[in-house]
Design an enzyme around this catalytic site. Structure first.
Site, PDB file in Angstrom:
ATOM      1  N   GLY A 236       0.811  -1.208   0.000  1.00 19.07           N
ATOM      2  CA  GLY A 236       0.000   0.000   0.000  1.00 19.07           C
ATOM      3  C   GLY A 236       0.845   1.259   0.000  1.00 19.07           C
ATOM      4  O   GLY A 236       2.075   1.214   0.135  1.00 19.07           O
ATOM      5  N   ASP A 237       0.173   2.376  -0.159  1.00 17.31           N
ATOM      6  CA  ASP A 237       0.764   3.708  -0.080  1.00 17.31           C
ATOM      7  C   ASP A 237       0.199   4.351   1.175  1.00 17.31           C
ATOM      8  O   ASP A 237      -1.004   4.643   1.251  1.00 17.31           O
ATOM      9  CB  ASP A 237       0.381   4.510  -1.330  1.00 17.31           C
ATOM     10  CG  ASP A 237       0.879   5.944  -1.311  1.00 17.31           C
ATOM     11  OD1 ASP A 237       1.138   6.487  -0.222  1.00 17.31           O
ATOM     12  OD2 ASP A 237       0.998   6.536  -2.404  1.00 17.31           O
ATOM     13  N   LYS A 253      13.507   6.813   9.123  1.00 13.69           N
ATOM     14  CA  LYS A 253      13.943   7.659   8.012  1.00 13.69           C
ATOM     15  C   LYS A 253      12.801   7.899   7.019  1.00 13.69           C
ATOM     16  O   LYS A 253      12.983   7.868   5.811  1.00 13.69           O
ATOM     17  CB  LYS A 253      15.146   7.034   7.306  1.00 13.69           C
ATOM     18  CG  LYS A 253      16.388   6.932   8.186  1.00 13.69           C
ATOM     19  CD  LYS A 253      17.487   6.125   7.513  1.00 13.69           C
ATOM     20  CE  LYS A 253      17.980   6.807   6.271  1.00 13.69           C
ATOM     21  NZ  LYS A 253      19.078   6.046   5.629  1.00 13.69           N
ATOM     22  N   HIS A 256      11.740  12.462   7.517  1.00 14.15           N
ATOM     23  CA  HIS A 256      12.718  13.421   6.965  1.00 14.15           C
ATOM     24  C   HIS A 256      12.591  13.581   5.444  1.00 14.15           C
ATOM     25  O   HIS A 256      13.187  14.492   4.860  1.00 14.15           O
ATOM     26  CB  HIS A 256      14.145  13.036   7.361  1.00 14.15           C
ATOM     27  CG  HIS A 256      14.739  11.887   6.614  1.00 14.15           C
ATOM     28  ND1 HIS A 256      16.101  11.623   6.640  1.00 14.15           N
ATOM     29  CD2 HIS A 256      14.190  10.929   5.815  1.00 14.15           C
ATOM     30  CE1 HIS A 256      16.350  10.563   5.881  1.00 14.15           C
ATOM     31  NE2 HIS A 256      15.211  10.124   5.382  1.00 14.15           N
TER      32      HIS A 256
END
Length: 346
Positions: A236-237, A253, A256
């Site tokens: 998924g997104d 991470k 950022h």
């Protein structure tokens, strides 16, 4: 304390201006296979032997080898027949492909992708946006579409991120006791190196890697062995698709890469999905509160400018983003290394 007169400013400026030369020497030695060859040989080799086996010029390889000696990446022994070269411990551990702690893949990503974007740093500063269009001739509007512009590039990026977590992952996961969290989602978990560290450190927990379908497919095929039953996958997104319920969400991470609005949007979705009493773990490189350092984090923030829509932040800035999304009891732990940990609770 040293006075300004004690500092050799011309020498400092010269060292700073030649810093990119150091990087390229290390990148080139990795790319040509110098460190792998010397590890496999089991004995020191002459520059002629190395040149012959790697298919390079003798004059070029000799200069490269000597520069690596200067950088403490190789050691040289002078004999009557000439110099014999061998790896140092640093290169054996971190620069050979076969080492469990190898940084070879991130080196290649920096050399072949990041380096090209940084060529346009002045343009990035003028315009305030990433430089994929100039560097690679592709749209800069979707940073990850640009990063994953080919399967080869995506694989390089994922392998590079995995190599980072092979040496940094355990420190950030052990910064807080995460053992009470049994159901964990690693959002944008990529190649799964951090997930593997997590289930190793917390064997009673399961981790689901949530990432784009093409990333999940590569992770299954190339990085996470099928016998690792404690790691699952969810395609998924996370900006556009639902985020399933879990006890803990890891965002390593991730924030950022994005501006404050996108970060708040994502954290609000995470908060809504999070079980009561659960939390979110941010893994990021933290700037000092006055942004005076660390230098590595300042440079990473410049890299976010040339490659993404985001920036590096202070602990207070991340805490503010978490609080705006509803998280409380925010704790910060600095690892003393490249990446730090911020934990927020629901």
């Amino acid at each position: 304390m040293s006075s300004t007169e004690d500092l050799d400013y011309p020498q400092i400026i010269l060292q700073y201006s030649s810093g990119f030369l150091v990087s390229k020497v290390m990148f080139t030695a990795c790319e040509l296979g110098v460190f792998d060859l010397l590890l496999e040989s089991g004995e020191p080799l002459s520059s002629d032997a190395i040149a012959a086996r790697l298919g390079t010029s003798t004059t070029g390889i000799e200069r490269l080898l000597d520069a690596c000696v200067g950088l403490k990446l190789l050691a040289a022994e002078l004999t009557q027949a000439g110099a014999l070269y061998r790896n140092t411990d640093i290169s054996n551990i971190y620069l050979t492909k076969s080492s469990p702690k190898s940084q070879y893949h991130i080196m290649m990503y920096y050399s072949n992708t990041v380096y090209l974007c940084w060529h346009y740093l002045a343009d990035a500063v003028r315009e305030g946006r990433n430089q994929y269009e100039r560097a690679f001739g592709i749209s800069s509007k979707d940073p990850f579409g640009a990063m994953y512009r080919s399967e080869e590039e995506m694989l390089k990026f994922m392998a590079g991120q995995n190599s980072v977590w092979s040496i940094c992952g355990r420190d950030v996961l052990a910064a807080f006791d995460l053992s009470p969290f049994r159901q964990i989602y690693d959002l944008g978990g990529g190649g799964g190196a951090l997930a593997r560290e997590c289930v190793s450190l917390y064997p009673n927990s399961t981790v689901t890697i949530y990432d784009l379908p093409k990333v999940v497919q590569v992770a299954k095929e190339r990085f996470v062995p099928p016998e690792e039953r404690r790691i699952a996958f969810h395609e998924g997104d996370f900006f556009n698709n639902p985020i399933p319920e879990a006890e803990l969400y890891i965002l390593s991470k991730i924030l950022h890469d994005w501006d404050d609005d996108k970060c708040r949007q994502l954290l609000a979705k995470v908060y809504k999905a999070c079980k009561p009493g659960g939390g979110v773990l941010l893994v990021e490189s933290l700037l000092n509160e006055d942004k005076s350092g660390p230098l590595e984090t300042q440079l990473y923030s410049m890299n976010m400018l040339v490659q993404t829509e985001g920036k590096e932040r202070t602990a207070a800035e991340y805490s503010k983003l978490l609080e705006a999304s509803g998280f409380r009891e925010i704790e910060v732990k600095r690892s003393g290394k490249l990446y730090d940990a911020v934990l927020g609770r629901k």
